[in-house]
Write a protein that holds these residues in place. Structure first.
Motif, short mmCIF file in Angstrom:
data_model
loop_
_atom_site.label_atom_id
_atom_site.label_comp_id
_atom_site.label_asym_id
_atom_site.label_seq_id
_atom_site.Cartn_x
_atom_site.Cartn_y
_atom_site.Cartn_z
N ASP A 195 0.81 -1.22 0.00
CA ASP A 195 0.00 0.00 0.00
C ASP A 195 0.84 1.26 0.00
N ASP A 196 1.90 1.31 0.83
CA ASP A 196 2.70 2.53 0.91
C ASP A 196 3.45 2.80 -0.38
N GLN A 197 3.99 1.72 -1.00
CA GLN A 197 4.68 1.90 -2.29
C GLN A 197 3.69 2.33 -3.36
N ARG A 198 2.52 1.70 -3.38
CA ARG A 198 1.52 2.04 -4.39
C ARG A 198 1.14 3.52 -4.28
N ASP A 199 0.94 4.00 -3.06
CA ASP A 199 0.54 5.40 -2.87
C ASP A 199 1.63 6.36 -3.31
N ARG A 200 2.89 5.99 -3.03
CA ARG A 200 4.01 6.86 -3.43
C ARG A 200 4.16 6.91 -4.95
N VAL A 201 4.02 5.73 -5.60
CA VAL A 201 4.10 5.70 -7.06
C VAL A 201 2.94 6.48 -7.67
N SER A 202 1.74 6.29 -7.12
CA SER A 202 0.56 6.99 -7.63
C SER A 202 0.72 8.49 -7.52
N ALA A 203 1.27 8.95 -6.39
CA ALA A 203 1.47 10.38 -6.19
C ALA A 203 2.46 10.94 -7.21
N HIS A 204 3.51 10.17 -7.49
CA HIS A 204 4.51 10.62 -8.47
C HIS A 204 3.90 10.70 -9.87
N ILE A 205 3.16 9.66 -10.26
CA ILE A 205 2.55 9.62 -11.60
C ILE A 205 1.60 10.79 -11.79
N GLY A 206 0.92 11.18 -10.72
CA GLY A 206 -0.02 12.28 -10.82
C GLY A 206 0.61 13.61 -11.15
N THR A 207 1.92 13.74 -10.94
CA THR A 207 2.60 15.01 -11.21
C THR A 207 3.69 14.89 -12.27
N CYS A 208 3.88 13.69 -12.82
CA CYS A 208 4.97 13.48 -13.79
C CYS A 208 4.41 12.92 -15.09
N THR A 209 4.42 13.73 -16.14
CA THR A 209 3.90 13.29 -17.43
C THR A 209 4.75 12.18 -18.04
N LYS A 210 6.05 12.19 -17.74
CA LYS A 210 6.94 11.17 -18.30
C LYS A 210 6.54 9.79 -17.80
N CYS A 211 6.40 9.65 -16.49
CA CYS A 211 6.04 8.35 -15.92
C CYS A 211 4.60 7.97 -16.24
N ALA A 212 3.73 8.98 -16.34
CA ALA A 212 2.35 8.70 -16.74
C ALA A 212 2.31 8.13 -18.15
N GLY A 213 3.20 8.63 -19.01
CA GLY A 213 3.29 8.10 -20.37
C GLY A 213 3.79 6.67 -20.39
#
Length: 285
Positions: free
Chosen positions: A20-38
Motif C-alpha cells: 500500500d505505501d509503495q503504491r501510494d508513493r508511485v501513484s502520487a509521483h505519476i499524478g505530477t509526472c507526465t513522463k512516468c504517466a506516459g
C-alpha cells in the motif's frame, strides 16, 4: 520518489502487486509526472493488446490425424535399432519416435509462434509510447528527449565516417550538412522496429533537429495515433506530424527512410530533401 525508481515499479504497480505505501508513493509521483504517466500508458496498451490474444489449441481433427499416423507405424517395423523385447523402453520403432518428436515440436512451435507474435506486437506498442514521449519532450528540451531514447534502447556513439563498420553503410551526415547546421552527435540505436542511425544537428541559433535513417517500412507506426498528413515535399511523398510549434516528417529516400524531428516548417523539410538529392548519396540507394 524519482522517475528511475518509479519506472522500475510501474509493471508491479499496474498489476496491483505493490504494498500500500509503495503504491501510494508511485501513484502520487505519476499524478505530477507526465513522463512516468506516459510509461504507464504503455503498460495499459500492452495489456489491452494481450487481452485479445488467444493461445491456439489443436483441434480434434488434428489429434485424430496424429493418432492415425501413429497407428500406421507398426511397432518395430523395419527398426534401425533392434530392441530388447524385455525392455519396453525400446518398444517403438525409430520412425514412430520421429512422429512423436515431430508432434511435440509442432505443439511447441504453435506456442512459440504465439509468443513471438505477442512479443513483436508488444515491443512495437511500447516503442510507439516511448517515441511519442520523445516527440513531446523534444519540442521543449531536445537533450532530455535524447536521454529518453538512449536510456531505453541499446545505443552506441559513432563517427559518421566510420559508421559503415557498425551498420554497413555511411549515414547521410557523413557527407556534410547544409551551411546553417553543425553535427552535434551520431548514434546507432537498436529499437524494436529497426536499428537506426540518429544524428543531432544544431542550427546557427542553437536550436536542434534530429535526423533518423532507418530501414523499417511502417513509418507511421513511429507517430502512433497522432494526426498526420501525406504531402509532396519536393519530389518525395512525406508523412507530416504537427508538434507544438514544430513538425516531424518522414519519407523514403532510396532504400531507406529519413525521419526528421524538430523541423520548423515544410520549407525546412524541402531544404533537407534538396540537400540529400544534390548530394546524390549512394549510401541511400
Amino acid at each position: 520518489m524519482n522517475c528511475s525508481e518509479v519506472q522500475e515499479l510501474l509493471s508491479a504497480y499496474y498489476d496491483g502487486e505493490l504494498a500500500d505505501d509503495q503504491r501510494d508513493r508511485v501513484s502520487a509521483h505519476i499524478g505530477t509526472c507526465t513522463k512516468c504517466a506516459g510509461e504507464l500508458t504503455g503498460f495499459e496498451k500492452l495489456s489491452r493488446m494481450a487481452s485479445v490474444l488467444s493461445e491456439p489449441v489443436p483441434t480434434q481433427q488434428i489429434w485424430s490425424q496424429i493418432n492415425q499416423k501413429l497407428d500406421e507405424q507398426s511397432i518395430c517395423e523395419n527398426p534401425i535399432l533392434k530392441p530388447d523385447h524385455n525392455d519396453r523402453r525400446l518398444s517403438f520403432s525409430v520412425p514412430k519416435l520421429f512422429v512423436l518428436a515431430a508432434t511435440i515440436l509442432t505443439a511447441v512451435g504453435i506456442s512459440w509462434f504465439t509468443y513471438q507474435s505477442w512479443f513483436t506486437h508488444g515491443n512495437h506498442v511500447h516503442f510507439t509510447a516511448v517515441f511519442s514521449h520523445y516527440l513531446d519532450e523534444f519540442v521543449h528540451d531536445p537533450d532530455a528527449a535524447q536521454q529518453i531514447l538512449l536510456g531505453k534502447y541499446e545505443n552506441k556513439l559513432i563517427d559518421p565516417n566510420r559508421a559503415v563498420e557498425q551498420i554497413g553503410y555511411r549515414p547521410s551526415v557523413a557527407n556534410g550538412l547544409p551551411a546553417e547546421y553543425t553535427l552535434e552527435s551520431t548514434h546507432v540505436i537498436k529499437m524494436p522496429c529497426c536499428t537506426c542511425v540518429q544524428s543531432i544537428c544544431k542550427r546557427n541559433d542553437g536550436s536542434k533537429m534530429a535526423i533518423f535513417e532507418h530501414d523499417d517500412k511502417e513509418t507511421k507506426e513511429w507517430f502512433g495515433d497522432r494526426p498526420n498528413i501525406s504531402v509532396y515535399c519536393k519530389d518525395k511523398q512525406c508523412c507530416l506530424v504537427e508538434l507544438d510549434k514544430q513538425i516531424a516528417a518522414s519519407w523514403k529516400q532510396g532504400s531507406r527512410h529519413i525521419t526528421l524531428v524538430g523541423v520548423r516548417d515544410v520549407a525546412e523539410v524541402n531544404e533537407i530533401i534538396s540537400w540529400l538529392n544534390e548530394k546524390k548519396q549512394p549510401v541511400l540507394n
